[in-house]
Design a protein around this motif. Structure first.
Motif, PDB file in Angstrom:
ATOM      1  N   PRO A  19       0.793  -1.226   0.000  1.00 10.17           N
ATOM      2  CA  PRO A  19       0.000   0.000   0.000  1.00 10.17           C
ATOM      3  C   PRO A  19       0.833   1.288   0.000  1.00 10.17           C
ATOM      4  CG  PRO A  19      -0.058  -1.017   2.162  1.00 10.17           C
ATOM      5  CD  PRO A  19       0.662  -1.976   1.262  1.00 10.17           C
ATOM      6  N   PHE A  20       1.532   1.512  -1.107  1.00 15.99           N
ATOM      7  CA  PHE A  20       2.282   2.755  -1.307  1.00 15.99           C
ATOM      8  C   PHE A  20       1.643   3.533  -2.452  1.00 15.99           C
ATOM      9  CE2 PHE A  20       5.613   0.019   0.543  1.00 15.99           C
ATOM     10  CZ  PHE A  20       6.082   0.852   1.557  1.00 15.99           C
ATOM     11  N   SER A  21       1.575   4.853  -2.308  1.00 12.31           N
ATOM     12  CA  SER A  21       0.943   5.668  -3.346  1.00 12.31           C
ATOM     13  C   SER A  21       1.557   7.062  -3.365  1.00 12.31           C
ATOM     14  CB  SER A  21      -0.560   5.772  -3.093  1.00 12.31           C
ATOM     15  OG  SER A  21      -0.810   6.316  -1.811  1.00 12.31           O
ATOM     16  N   CYS A  22       1.332   7.756  -4.468  1.00 17.24           N
ATOM     17  CA  CYS A  22       1.927   9.078  -4.646  1.00 17.24           C
ATOM     18  C   CYS A  22       1.039   9.911  -5.568  1.00 17.24           C
ATOM     19  CB  CYS A  22       3.329   8.932  -5.247  1.00 17.24           C
ATOM     20  SG  CYS A  22       4.167  10.498  -5.573  1.00 17.24           S
ATOM     21  N   VAL A  23       0.940  11.199  -5.242  1.00 21.61           N
ATOM     22  CA  VAL A  23       0.240  12.174  -6.077  1.00 21.61           C
ATOM     23  C   VAL A  23       1.153  13.374  -6.255  1.00 21.61           C
ATOM     24  CG1 VAL A  23      -1.700  13.800  -6.199  1.00 21.61           C
ATOM     25  CG2 VAL A  23      -2.078  11.467  -5.390  1.00 21.61           C
ATOM     26  N   ASP A  67       7.855  23.697  -9.337  1.00 28.75           N
ATOM     27  CA  ASP A  67       6.563  24.290  -8.981  1.00 28.75           C
ATOM     28  C   ASP A  67       5.541  23.220  -8.592  1.00 28.75           C
ATOM     29  OD1 ASP A  67       6.411  23.213 -11.508  1.00 28.75           O
ATOM     30  OD2 ASP A  67       5.305  24.881 -12.383  1.00 28.75           O
ATOM     31  N   CYS A  68       6.018  22.018  -8.292  1.00 28.94           N
ATOM     32  CA  CYS A  68       5.133  20.903  -7.954  1.00 28.94           C
ATOM     33  C   CYS A  68       5.285  20.490  -6.490  1.00 28.94           C
ATOM     34  CB  CYS A  68       5.430  19.693  -8.839  1.00 28.94           C
ATOM     35  SG  CYS A  68       5.053  19.941 -10.592  1.00 28.94           S
ATOM     36  N   THR A  69       4.218  19.886  -5.966  1.00 29.26           N
ATOM     37  CA  THR A  69       4.226  19.278  -4.638  1.00 29.26           C
ATOM     38  C   THR A  69       3.992  17.784  -4.788  1.00 29.26           C
ATOM     39  OG1 THR A  69       3.371  21.276  -3.564  1.00 29.26           O
ATOM     40  CG2 THR A  69       3.100  19.205  -2.372  1.00 29.26           C
ATOM     41  N   LEU A  70       4.782  17.006  -4.074  1.00 30.66           N
ATOM     42  CA  LEU A  70       4.640  15.550  -4.091  1.00 30.66           C
ATOM     43  C   LEU A  70       4.000  15.100  -2.786  1.00 30.66           C
ATOM     44  CD1 LEU A  70       7.130  12.896  -5.331  1.00 30.66           C
ATOM     45  CD2 LEU A  70       6.245  12.709  -2.998  1.00 30.66           C
ATOM     46  N   TYR A  71       2.899  14.371  -2.893  1.00 28.09           N
ATOM     47  CA  TYR A  71       2.224  13.785  -1.745  1.00 28.09           C
ATOM     48  C   TYR A  71       2.460  12.279  -1.769  1.00 28.09           C
ATOM     49  CZ  TYR A  71      -0.397  18.156  -1.211  1.00 28.09           C
ATOM     50  OH  TYR A  71      -0.742  19.472  -1.028  1.00 28.09           O
ATOM     51  N   SER A  72       2.805  11.721  -0.603  1.00 25.70           N
ATOM     52  CA  SER A  72       3.021  10.281  -0.496  1.00 25.70           C
ATOM     53  C   SER A  72       2.419   9.801   0.815  1.00 25.70           C
ATOM     54  CB  SER A  72       4.518   9.960  -0.542  1.00 25.70           C
ATOM     55  OG  SER A  72       4.736   8.565  -0.437  1.00 25.70           O
ATOM     56  N   ASN A  73       1.817   8.620   0.810  1.00 17.83           N
ATOM     57  CA  ASN A  73       1.240   8.124   2.060  1.00 17.83           C
ATOM     58  C   ASN A  73       2.323   7.698   3.042  1.00 17.83           C
ATOM     59  OD1 ASN A  73       1.815   5.800   0.425  1.00 17.83           O
ATOM     60  ND2 ASN A  73       0.456   4.574   1.712  1.00 17.83           N
ATOM     61  N   VAL A  74       3.515   7.368   2.525  1.00 18.11           N
ATOM     62  CA  VAL A  74       4.656   7.004   3.375  1.00 18.11           C
ATOM     63  C   VAL A  74       5.868   7.827   2.944  1.00 18.11           C
ATOM     64  CG1 VAL A  74       6.209   5.135   4.103  1.00 18.11           C
ATOM     65  CG2 VAL A  74       3.778   4.655   3.707  1.00 18.11           C
ATOM     66  N   GLU A  75       6.682   8.214   3.894  1.00 16.32           N
ATOM     67  CA  GLU A  75       7.900   8.994   3.617  1.00 16.32           C
ATOM     68  C   GLU A  75       8.730   8.340   2.508  1.00 16.32           C
ATOM     69  OE1 GLU A  75      11.984  10.382   5.976  1.00 16.32           O
ATOM     70  OE2 GLU A  75      10.305   9.497   7.082  1.00 16.32           O
ATOM     71  N   PRO A  76       9.128   9.099   1.496  1.00 14.62           N
ATOM     72  CA  PRO A  76       9.929   8.535   0.405  1.00 14.62           C
ATOM     73  C   PRO A  76      11.248   7.951   0.908  1.00 14.62           C
ATOM     74  CG  PRO A  76       9.042  10.671  -0.235  1.00 14.62           C
ATOM     75  CD  PRO A  76       8.758  10.506   1.233  1.00 14.62           C
ATOM     76  N   CYS A  77      11.634   6.819   0.333  1.00 18.76           N
ATOM     77  CA  CYS A  77      12.903   6.185   0.677  1.00 18.76           C
ATOM     78  C   CYS A  77      14.051   6.927  -0.020  1.00 18.76           C
ATOM     79  CB  CYS A  77      12.881   4.718   0.271  1.00 18.76           C
ATOM     80  SG  CYS A  77      12.950   4.452  -1.521  1.00 18.76           S
ATOM     81  N   SER A  97       5.771   8.528   8.748  1.00 16.57           N
ATOM     82  CA  SER A  97       7.232   8.657   8.741  1.00 16.57           C
ATOM     83  C   SER A  97       7.889   7.280   8.768  1.00 16.57           C
ATOM     84  CB  SER A  97       7.710   9.471   9.949  1.00 16.57           C
ATOM     85  OG  SER A  97       7.215  10.787   9.893  1.00 16.57           O
ATOM     86  N   SER A  98       9.103   7.217   8.224  1.00 18.69           N
ATOM     87  CA  SER A  98       9.842   5.958   8.174  1.00 18.69           C
ATOM     88  C   SER A  98      11.222   6.137   8.802  1.00 18.69           C
ATOM     89  CB  SER A  98       9.980   5.498   6.720  1.00 18.69           C
ATOM     90  OG  SER A  98      10.693   4.283   6.647  1.00 18.69           O
ATOM     91  N   PRO A  99      11.324   5.946  10.123  1.00 18.92           N
ATOM     92  CA  PRO A  99      12.596   6.182  10.817  1.00 18.92           C
ATOM     93  C   PRO A  99      13.745   5.297  10.352  1.00 18.92           C
ATOM     94  CG  PRO A  99      10.778   6.035  12.385  1.00 18.92           C
ATOM     95  CD  PRO A  99      10.251   5.576  11.065  1.00 18.92           C
ATOM     96  N   MET A 100      13.452   4.137   9.779  1.00 18.44           N
ATOM     97  CA  MET A 100      14.508   3.224   9.349  1.00 18.44           C
ATOM     98  C   MET A 100      14.853   3.359   7.875  1.00 18.44           C
ATOM     99  SD  MET A 100      15.679   1.541  11.882  1.00 18.44           S
ATOM    100  CE  MET A 100      16.596   0.297  10.990  1.00 18.44           C
ATOM    101  N   MET A 101      13.902   3.802   7.050  1.00 24.52           N
ATOM    102  CA  MET A 101      14.113   3.803   5.609  1.00 24.52           C
ATOM    103  C   MET A 101      13.883   5.165   4.959  1.00 24.52           C
ATOM    104  SD  MET A 101      12.196   0.173   4.759  1.00 24.52           S
ATOM    105  CE  MET A 101      10.706   0.681   5.616  1.00 24.52           C
TER     106      MET A 101
END
Length: 213
Positions: A19-23, A67-77, A97-101
Motif C-alpha cells: 500500500p504505497f501511493s503518490c500524487v 513548482d510541484c508538490t509531491l504527496y506520499s502516504n509514506v515517507e519517500p525512501c 514517517s519511516s525512521p529506518m528507511m
C-alpha cells in the motif's frame, strides 16, 4: 491531495501491491497519481514516487518540477528521494514517517544542502518537508491490509506511529547558496587537506633513522 493518495494506497492493495501511493500536483491540480508497480512489472525500482515523477516529467514536458508538490502516504525512501531532489520538487508531504528507511528521517537526502551547493546544475534547493497529514487514515489502510505485518513493521521501527493527523512542517525549503558561498566552502574544505598532504610529503622526505643492529 492526501485524501486521494490514501485512496490510491487502498487501490494498490487490491492490485496485489504493497500500500504505497503518490500524487504530484501543480497549482492545486493533480498532474499525475501512481501506486507501486513492483509486483505488476516484476521490478523492485518501480516505487510509486518514481513512477509518478517519471510520468510528471513526460506530461509537463520538462525535468524541472520545482513548482510541484509531491504527496506520499509514506515517507519517500532514499531511492525515491534522489529523483525528488534532481527534479527540484519544491514540497514533499507525507502521512507516515519511516525512521529506518526514510529519505528525510533516516538518510540525509531530502535535507542535504551540500549536494545543492556542490552540484547546483543537477540538484535544486532542499524541498519543504511536511509530515503527519491524515496519518490515521493512511495507517488504517496498512492495518486493514495486514494487521500482523503492520504491527511488526511498527515494532521494528520501520514505520512510525502517530497519535494524531496534524501536519507538521519539518523543513522549510531553501535555495542553493550563492556561488561565492559555495566557493568559500570548497576552499575551506580543500585547504586543510592540502596542508595535510604537504605535511605527509615533508614527513616522507625526512631521512629515516637506522634501526640498531
Amino acid at each position: 491531495m492526501m485524501r486521494r493518495c490514501v485512496e490510491l494506497s487502498a487501490d494498490a492493495v487490491r492490485a496485489h501491491e504493497l500500500p504505497f501511493s503518490c500524487v504530484i500536483c501543480r497549482d492545486g491540480e493533480i498532474v499525475v497519481e501512481a501506486t507501486n508497480r513492483v509486483a505488476r512489472d516484476g521490478d523492485v525500482t518501480r516505487h510509486a514516487e518514481i513512477v509518478a515523477i517519471s510520468q510528471a516529467q513526460k506530461i509537463l514536458g520538462r525535468k524541472d518540477l520545482s513548482d510541484c508538490t509531491l504527496y506520499s502516504n509514506v515517507e519517500p525512501c532514499p531511492m525515491c528521494s534522489f529523483p525528488i531532489r534532481e527534479t527540484r520538487i519544491g514540497r514533499v508531504v507525507y502521512s507516515i514517517s519511516s525512521p529506518m528507511m526514510g529519505g528525510f528521517s533516516k538518510w540525509d537526502v531530502l535535507s542535504d544542502q551540500e549536494i545543492s551547493d556542490v552540484m547546483p546544475q543537477v540538484f535544486g534547493g532542499v524541498p519543504q518537508i511536511s509530515a503527519g497529514l491524515m496519518y490515521r487514515d493512511a495507517a488504517a489502510v496498512w492495518r486493514s491490509w495486514n494487521p500482523l505485518f503492520w504491527f511488526g513493521i511498527r515494532l521494528r521501527g520501520c514505520l512510525a506511529e502517530s497519535n494524531n493527523d496534524a501536519m507538521a512542517t519539518l523543513q522549510t525549503g531553501q535555495p542553493p547558496r550563492s556561488l561565492w558561498k559555495r566557493l568559500a566552502a570548497s576552499l575551506a574544505q580543500a585547504l586543510p587537506g592540502k596542508r595535510a598532504s604537504e605535511a605527509q610529503v615533508a614527513s616522507s622526505s625526512r631521512p629515516q633513522a637506522k634501526s640498531a643492529a
